[in-house]
Design an enzyme around this catalytic site. Structure first.
Site, short mmCIF file in Angstrom:
data_model
loop_
_atom_site.label_atom_id
_atom_site.label_comp_id
_atom_site.label_asym_id
_atom_site.label_seq_id
_atom_site.Cartn_x
_atom_site.Cartn_y
_atom_site.Cartn_z
NE ARG A 12 -1.54 2.58 2.70
CZ ARG A 12 -1.00 3.85 3.04
NH1 ARG A 12 -0.94 4.94 2.13
NH2 ARG A 12 -0.79 4.11 4.25
CG ASP A 13 2.83 4.47 2.91
OD1 ASP A 13 3.26 5.40 2.02
OD2 ASP A 13 3.11 4.80 4.02
CG HIS A 203 2.73 4.62 8.89
ND1 HIS A 203 2.61 3.73 8.08
CD2 HIS A 203 3.32 5.80 8.32
CE1 HIS A 203 2.76 3.92 6.68
NE2 HIS A 203 3.10 5.29 6.92
CB CYS A 236 2.45 10.52 1.46
SG CYS A 236 0.94 11.11 1.19
CG ASN A 245 6.57 3.20 4.26
OD1 ASN A 245 5.60 3.55 4.94
ND2 ASN A 245 6.47 3.20 2.99
#
Length: 306
Positions: A12-13, A203, A236, A245
């Site tokens: 996802r991210d 996160h 993002c 991340n």
């Protein structure tokens, strides 16, 4: 002592900023490989608009192809009650209802102010719990906003304590830009943990090299779930200045959960190397470099790939 869990968010991210799409079948293979390796939880996609985030446009196809047992350990990012309806209709069991603490980022990311997202949360909770699932409260830009700068920690606590978030099982505190330092993370996570009986997740991003340190500070303050992505993949698209991340490999090497062995870590490093090579993305994991070391006296090294 409660063991800290890792949630890998590569799918996802991790994929949000990639220039190359990952085929649905490849995503499914990665989900199953990570689950088989012992990774406790995964984030497997998003209901964000496919035209805005093309790498995640097939999320419902991924959900529909997984078994109920697999989906028990998987999370889907959502931002509206309608997203929750679509996710659970496809078979999702766990949804992460996300909005930003700062209005400016929420408008850029979701197209509404924070209050509007908060006001819609009870309906989202109703849809998730009505389907027998779980829903998280996920708070992006809990520390800094790319448009407005530092975020007031008291505002985070106001949202966590808002009765409209009732029914959520977890609170995910997000360092969306990777600009926080351990003292800030420990302070805010500690206050969130003390504010209720929900599980607290952290996160983090490694933009300023504080990803693992921030994760460990979060754990010391009461977090029991950390997010990471293979090779530090991700960022993002609506947060200028954010990089990847915190690497799952780095967090796992630091945490040493009971299921992690040198062989399992080496296998995850290989998974990350293959994924990043396929996507044409750099590998930012320091632990991955360590695993490839020729220092054979250290049990966590595996040497170069043959």
């Amino acid at each position: 002592m409660t063991e800290v869990l890792l949630r890998d968010v590569s799918l996802r991210d991790g994929l949000q900023l990639t220039g190359k799409p990952l085929p649905t079948g490849r995503k499914l293979a990665l989900v199953r490989s990570l689950l088989a390796a012992g990774v406790p939880e995964l984030e497997i996609g998003s209901l964000a608009r496919g035209d805005l985030v093309p790498p995640l446009a097939d999320t419902l196809d991924v959900v529909a192809a997984l078994t109920p047992e697999e989906l028990e350990r998987c999370w889907v990012w959502v931002a509206t009650p309608r997203h929750v309806q679509k996710a659970v209709a496809a078979g999702a069991r766990n949804v992460q209802y996300c909005f930003s603490v700062s209005d400016a980022h929420n408008n850029a990311n979701i197209g509404r102010d924070t209050e509007a997202s908060l006001a819609a949360m009870p309906e989202a909770v109703e849809h998730a719990l009505g389907a027998g699932g779980r829903i998280q409260l996920c708070l992006a830009t809990s520390f800094t906003c790319p448009f407005d700068g530092p975020v007031d920690p008291d505002r985070v606590l106001e949202i966590v304590g808002d009765p409209r978030t009732a029914g959520s099982c977890d609170v995910v505190v997000c360092d969306t830009l990777g600009q926080a330092v351990p003292s800030e993370v420990g302070s805010l996570v500690g206050r969130v943990a003390a504010a209720g009986d929900r599980r607290v997740a952290f996160h983090g991003h490694d933009t300023w090299g504080q990803g693992v340190a921030n994760g460990l500070a979060a754990v010391a303050a009461g977090a029991t779930l950390l997010d990471g992505a293979l090779g530090g993949l991700g960022g993002c698209p609506f947060a200028p200045g954010a990089s990847g991340n915190t690497a799952s490999e780095d967090l796992l090497f630091a945490l040493r959960p009971s299921w992690l062995t040198p062989a399992v870590l080496a296998g995850l490093v290989t998974e990350g190397e293959d994924l990043l090579a396929e996507l044409g993305e750099p590998n930012r994991s320091a632990a991955a470099r360590g695993v490839r070391s020729t220092a054979t006296a250290f049990p966590w090294t595996a040497g170069p790939r043959s």
